[in-house]
Structure formats: C-alpha cells, structure tokens
Write a protein that holds these residues in place. Structure first.
Motif, PDB file in Angstrom:
ATOM      1  N   ASP A   1      26.460  98.969  84.481  1.00  0.00           N
ATOM      2  CA  ASP A   1      25.554  97.880  84.810  1.00  0.00           C
ATOM      3  C   ASP A   1      25.980  96.641  84.033  1.00  0.00           C
ATOM      4  O   ASP A   1      25.886  96.626  82.799  1.00  0.00           O
ATOM      5  CB  ASP A   1      24.124  98.284  84.449  1.00  0.00           C
ATOM      6  N   PRO A   2      26.451  95.587  84.702  1.00  0.00           N
ATOM      7  CA  PRO A   2      26.873  94.391  83.970  1.00  0.00           C
ATOM      8  C   PRO A   2      25.728  93.726  83.221  1.00  0.00           C
ATOM      9  O   PRO A   2      25.962  93.028  82.224  1.00  0.00           O
ATOM     10  CB  PRO A   2      27.426  93.471  85.066  1.00  0.00           C
ATOM     11  N   ALA A   3      24.489  93.959  83.665  1.00  0.00           N
ATOM     12  CA  ALA A   3      23.348  93.383  82.953  1.00  0.00           C
ATOM     13  C   ALA A   3      23.227  93.970  81.549  1.00  0.00           C
ATOM     14  O   ALA A   3      22.799  93.282  80.620  1.00  0.00           O
ATOM     15  CB  ALA A   3      22.061  93.615  83.740  1.00  0.00           C
ATOM     16  N   GLU A   4      23.584  95.242  81.380  1.00  0.00           N
ATOM     17  CA  GLU A   4      23.558  95.826  80.048  1.00  0.00           C
ATOM     18  C   GLU A   4      24.553  95.117  79.143  1.00  0.00           C
ATOM     19  O   GLU A   4      24.266  94.842  77.971  1.00  0.00           O
ATOM     20  CB  GLU A   4      23.876  97.319  80.096  1.00  0.00           C
TER      21      GLU A   4
ATOM     22  N   VAL B   1      31.691  96.718  73.405  1.00  0.00           N
ATOM     23  CA  VAL B   1      32.513  97.315  74.462  1.00  0.00           C
ATOM     24  C   VAL B   1      31.598  97.457  75.667  1.00  0.00           C
ATOM     25  O   VAL B   1      30.668  98.259  75.647  1.00  0.00           O
ATOM     26  CB  VAL B   1      33.084  98.682  74.031  1.00  0.00           C
ATOM     27  N   GLY B   2      31.823  96.640  76.668  1.00  0.00           N
ATOM     28  CA  GLY B   2      30.910  96.569  77.796  1.00  0.00           C
ATOM     29  C   GLY B   2      31.420  97.283  79.029  1.00  0.00           C
ATOM     30  O   GLY B   2      32.258  98.196  78.950  1.00  0.00           O
ATOM     31  N   TRP B   3      30.903  96.845  80.178  1.00  0.00           N
ATOM     32  CA  TRP B   3      31.271  97.471  81.456  1.00  0.00           C
ATOM     33  C   TRP B   3      31.512  96.387  82.491  1.00  0.00           C
ATOM     34  O   TRP B   3      30.839  95.349  82.501  1.00  0.00           O
ATOM     35  CB  TRP B   3      30.159  98.399  81.955  1.00  0.00           C
ATOM     36  N   ALA B   4      32.475  96.639  83.361  1.00  0.00           N
ATOM     37  CA  ALA B   4      32.695  95.835  84.567  1.00  0.00           C
ATOM     38  C   ALA B   4      33.258  96.767  85.627  1.00  0.00           C
ATOM     39  O   ALA B   4      33.835  97.813  85.305  1.00  0.00           O
ATOM     40  CB  ALA B   4      33.648  94.674  84.295  1.00  0.00           C
ATOM     41  N   ASP B   5      33.084  96.400  86.877  1.00  0.00           N
ATOM     42  CA  ASP B   5      33.550  97.232  87.982  1.00  0.00           C
ATOM     43  C   ASP B   5      35.052  97.062  88.151  1.00  0.00           C
ATOM     44  O   ASP B   5      35.523  96.059  88.703  1.00  0.00           O
ATOM     45  CB  ASP B   5      32.817  96.846  89.266  1.00  0.00           C
ATOM     46  N   LEU B   6      35.805  98.032  87.676  1.00  0.00           N
ATOM     47  CA  LEU B   6      37.259  97.948  87.718  1.00  0.00           C
ATOM     48  C   LEU B   6      37.832  98.189  89.101  1.00  0.00           C
ATOM     49  O   LEU B   6      39.050  98.029  89.303  1.00  0.00           O
ATOM     50  CB  LEU B   6      37.865  98.947  86.727  1.00  0.00           C
ATOM     51  N   THR B   7      36.989  98.552  90.059  1.00  0.00           N
ATOM     52  CA  THR B   7      37.478  98.722  91.424  1.00  0.00           C
ATOM     53  C   THR B   7      37.431  97.411  92.200  1.00  0.00           C
ATOM     54  O   THR B   7      37.948  97.334  93.318  1.00  0.00           O
ATOM     55  CB  THR B   7      36.667  99.788  92.184  1.00  0.00           C
ATOM     56  N   GLU B   8      36.829  96.379  91.627  1.00  0.00           N
ATOM     57  CA  GLU B   8      36.792  95.066  92.262  1.00  0.00           C
ATOM     58  C   GLU B   8      38.155  94.383  92.137  1.00  0.00           C
ATOM     59  O   GLU B   8      38.868  94.589  91.148  1.00  0.00           O
ATOM     60  CB  GLU B   8      35.728  94.190  91.615  1.00  0.00           C
ATOM     61  N   PRO B   9      38.515  93.533  93.126  1.00  0.00           N
ATOM     62  CA  PRO B   9      39.802  92.821  93.027  1.00  0.00           C
ATOM     63  C   PRO B   9      39.922  91.991  91.754  1.00  0.00           C
ATOM     64  O   PRO B   9      40.991  91.930  91.145  1.00  0.00           O
ATOM     65  CB  PRO B   9      39.809  91.945  94.280  1.00  0.00           C
ATOM     66  N   GLU B  10      38.814  91.352  91.351  1.00  0.00           N
ATOM     67  CA  GLU B  10      38.797  90.573  90.111  1.00  0.00           C
ATOM     68  C   GLU B  10      37.493  90.877  89.383  1.00  0.00           C
ATOM     69  O   GLU B  10      36.487  90.200  89.597  1.00  0.00           O
ATOM     70  CB  GLU B  10      38.925  89.080  90.399  1.00  0.00           C
ATOM     71  N   PRO B  11      37.488  91.902  88.525  1.00  0.00           N
ATOM     72  CA  PRO B  11      36.258  92.256  87.814  1.00  0.00           C
ATOM     73  C   PRO B  11      35.684  91.065  87.053  1.00  0.00           C
ATOM     74  O   PRO B  11      36.419  90.316  86.402  1.00  0.00           O
ATOM     75  CB  PRO B  11      36.721  93.357  86.847  1.00  0.00           C
TER      76      PRO B  11
END
Length: 274
Positions: free
Chosen positions: A57-60, A78-88
C-alpha cells in the motif's frame, strides 16, 4: 548490547488499515496499534531504527515517511511500490532508502524474476535505493537468481531467508545462504529468528547454528541486527531479542559487534551517523 541501528522494525494500526498476513488467532497478541512512542521506549535514546513496510500500500509508505520526519527514533524507511508498473511511483524523499514487497506471499514463486519486476529493480539500483528480499523456501531460488542477475542492485536479505528452525530445516537452507553470501551485492539481517523457532520454547542453543552460519557466510561486516518488532512480541518481545542477540554475538570482537549492531546498516542504507 551496544546497539546503534535496529535495521528492521514495523509500526501499524489495525484500526486504520488491513493487514492480511495478520489474520488468525495466533496473531491476536499483536493485533493492536504499535506506535512510534512504543518503539522509542524499546530503542531508548542511544539507537535509531529503519521502519520497514508491512503491506502492499503506497499510503503506508507516505505515512511512514511522515512519521520518520518527526521522529527521533526512526532514521529511514523501507517502503513499498508496485514493481509491476512500467514506472513505479516513488516518493522523492531522502528518508526513503529502499523498497520491499512480500514476495513470500506471491502465488508465483518466481515473482522476483518477472521481466517487469526485474526492470523495476534495476531502476531502483540506478537510483541508489536498496531492495529488501522477503522470502522463504519456495522463493529462495528466485532470490538467488535475482541477486546474480542484478549485481548493481544492493539487496538485503530479511530474516536470513526465514529458515524453518521449528522444523529443524538446515540442509535446504544452509547451502542456499552460502550461495547468497557469495553475491557481493547482498547483505543479511540477523533478524526474525525467534519467530521461526517454536514461539514458546526456543532457546539460544537452538538459534545459535543459524546465527553462526549467517555470520560465517557473510562475515559480520555484511550482517545487520534487526529486532523485527512488533512481530517478535509473539515469541518473547524486544528485550528477548536483544538478550539472545548479545549471547549470539558474544564470540565476536568489539569491531564485529559494532558492524552488526549499526555500522553495516548505516553503510548499506546510507544513514547519517547516529
């Protein structure tokens, strides 16, 4: 124990956000708000911590960066981003030092080797961000292949790859850890071991072979302490982790203990002196 950096801890509020991995009665003891004030009481004034993602969750991540900006106890996120996106989408914030995804929960054990994920990981490395590897047995082969395929990316192995201590796992874990240590772009967290052991009956002797193999394979200069708080509350709590870590490091030199208890994390995550 002269701790200066706790390289792995969390914060959460089950009343504000869902944590799917926390489902089930076995997690009842930790299913409550765990705050920065609680963390500060454990760390004390002498140490700071790295706040690590708990949900996809990017909000976290935004919440964690806000907490870190105002906290004397949190050095980085150390956070999170969707690595399956073309440009996280990544926050432009110096407190963001890395990313993590719960690859251990992905149905595809080769999720880390997806072309889109590999592309994103390479981009992280180019930006100077670290990637925390959260895997257990089914994903270990992919983690090793990933580290070998992307030598320019700095990887940190969370919880030593989660050896099944309670089940006595060794032969399938130990050679793999040695192979991971042969990758110069990988460091390892001495963390999470008490919750891989039997929660109510572990002892130092049970953990020692695993900790010693981590230290032997990586060398203390590439190992960093992490409490895994509040998860560690399931098997004894923050104080128990610090006590057993001190016992496990008793045979190390002062310089080696300094590396594990702060210097490795400071170097790998690019933290300022604390």
């Amino acid at each position: 124990m002269e701790l200066t950096v706790d390289a792995h801890h969390h914060l959460w509020d089950p009343g504000a956000r869902a944590y799917p991995w926390m489902d089930g009665p076995r997690f009842d003891p930790i299913r409550r708000p765990m705050t920065e004030r609680d963390l500060r009481a454990h760390l004390g004034a002498e140490a700071r911590g790295i706040l690590v993602q708990t949900v996809a969750d990017p909000a976290e991540t935004s919440d964690f960066l806000r907490i870190a900006a105002g906290s004397p106890s949190v050095a980085a996120v150390v956070g999170w981003a969707d690595l399956t996106e073309p440009e996280p989408a990544l926050p432009d914030d110096p407190l963001l030092v890395g990313l993590r995804h719960q690859a251990e929960d992905e149905p595809d054990p080769d999720w880390l080797l997806r072309p889109d994920v590999q592309r994103s990981l390479a981009a992280l490395g180019a930006r100077g961000l670290v990637y925390d590897l959260l895997v257990r047995a089914p994903q270990r082969h992919a983690a090793l292949a990933c580290a070998r395929a992307l030598p320019e990316v700095s990887f940190v192995l969370d919880h030593a790859g989660k050896p099944g201590i309670a089940a006595g796992e060794w032969d399938s874990w130990a050679p793999w850890l040695t192979a991971m240590a042969a990758c110069p772009n990988v460091t390892c967290k001495l963390s999470g071991l008490i919750t891989e052991a039997p929660w109510d009956s572990w002892d130092t002797a049970q953990l020692r072979p695993y900790a010693e193999h981590v230290l032997d394979a990586f060398g203390p200069e590439r190992v960093m302490f992490g409490s895994d708080w509040p998860v560690c509350e399931l098997a004894g709590g923050y104080g128990a982790v610090r006590r057993v870590t001190a016992e496990l490091l008793a045979g190390c030199s002062a310089a080696e203990r300094t590396a594990v208890l702060g210097e490795c994390a400071r170097r790998v995550y690019g933290l300022p002196a604390v």
